[in-house]
Scaffold this active site. Structure first.
Site, mmCIF file in Angstrom:
data_model
loop_
_atom_site.group_PDB
_atom_site.id
_atom_site.type_symbol
_atom_site.label_atom_id
_atom_site.label_comp_id
_atom_site.label_asym_id
_atom_site.label_seq_id
_atom_site.Cartn_x
_atom_site.Cartn_y
_atom_site.Cartn_z
ATOM 1 N N LYS A 291 1.052 57.739 -28.665
ATOM 2 C CA LYS A 291 1.706 58.885 -28.551
ATOM 3 C C LYS A 291 2.990 58.748 -28.988
ATOM 4 C CE LYS A 291 0.990 61.210 -24.371
ATOM 5 N NZ LYS A 291 1.144 61.629 -22.901
HETATM 6 O O1 G3P Z 1 2.157 63.685 -20.709
HETATM 7 C C1 G3P Z 1 3.043 65.025 -20.440
HETATM 8 C C2 G3P Z 1 2.360 65.772 -19.734
HETATM 9 O O2 G3P Z 1 1.624 65.280 -18.909
HETATM 10 C C3 G3P Z 1 3.591 66.353 -18.793
HETATM 11 O O3 G3P Z 1 2.888 66.841 -17.757
HETATM 12 O O4 G3P Z 1 2.961 67.680 -15.294
HETATM 13 O O5 G3P Z 1 4.913 66.242 -15.927
HETATM 14 O O6 G3P Z 1 4.683 68.726 -17.064
HETATM 15 P P1 G3P Z 1 4.019 67.519 -16.288
#
Ligand code: G3P
Length: 227
Positions: free
Chosen positions: A86
């Site tokens: 990533k």
């Molecule tokens: O990997 C990025 C994504 O998982 C972010 O998720 O829930 O932290 O907005 P969140």
């Protein structure tokens, strides 16, 4: 549509896989921090836990192209040579995506907040582009719409990239993207479990069971037994 687990906890991943055949695991540095373990060892343990056909995505943390490439090589050598690297869609990241793609590395472009970032990452060679749906919603934008636009742009331009939508708060956001035919989603365990759970299903199951066994008591010779 692939459905991946956005989590790095071994117990959680194993228990989710026991409940359902998911398509892989995605992590980011914040998710790994929650495990308080050596990140490379943790990612290796996750890879070993997953079925061979499942994907593993893990993120670089350097902000320079050279640093990102070095980290990618380290992860490929020490975790799994078929894992997805990533890379955030900064200018340095775009260059790293392009150079790593030339080496044949699987890349997921991440930290995507606009459709054009995703388009440019796809053109540079990213296999997946990960827009942050709920974070976009919280900024007053429409996360589902951004992810849908990216999906449509990839298809209109005959690109080999797919959306791997990330950052979900609820099952409705996932449903809305499933309707659009996007390639993949990754979500936290609570959101994944909410994709299946419905109290009415549980009640219906209970009622059917109750009726069936009252029938057994009623009909002589009815032999199927409760286990
Ligand atoms: O990997 C990025 C994504 O998982 C972010 O998720 O829930 O932290 O907005 P969140």
């Amino acid at each position: 549509m692939l459905v991946l687990i956005d989590n790095a906890n071994l117990y959680e991943i194993e228990s989710l896989y026991t409940e359902y055949p998911y398509d892989g695991v995605t992590t980011n540095p914040t998710i790994l921090r929650n495990e308080h373990a050596d990140p490379i060892k943790q990612l290796k343990a996750i890879r070993e836990l997953l079925p061979k056909t499942s994907q593993l995505h893990a993120q670089v943390v350097s902000s320079t192209t050279e640093g990102m490439i070095q980290e990618a090589h380290f992860m490929l050598d020490n975790i799994a040579d078929d894992m997805f690297i990533k890379i955030p869609v900064s200018a340095a990241g775009m260059k790293a995506i392009h150079l790593l793609k030339e080496e044949g590395v699987n890349i997921t472009a991440t930290a995507i907040y606009t459709a054009m970032q995703a388009f440019m990452a796809g053109k540079a060679g990213a296999r997946y582009a990960a827009p942050y749906v709920n974070r976009l919603d919280n900024m007053g934008a429409d996360g589902v719409q951004v992810a849908t636009d990216i999906h449509n742009m990839f298809r209109i331009h005959n690109m080999e990239s797919d959306v791997l939508a990330a950052s979900f708060k609820n099952s409705q956001q996932v449903l809305n993207l499933c309707r659009k035919g996007i390639g993949a989603v990754t979500a936290a365990p609570d959101v994944l479990r909410s994709l299946i759970k419905h109290d009415a299903t549980f009640t219906a199951e209970e009622n059917f069971e109750e009726d069936y066994y009252s029938l057994i008591n009623e009909v002589k010779g009815f032999r199927m037994k409760k286990n």
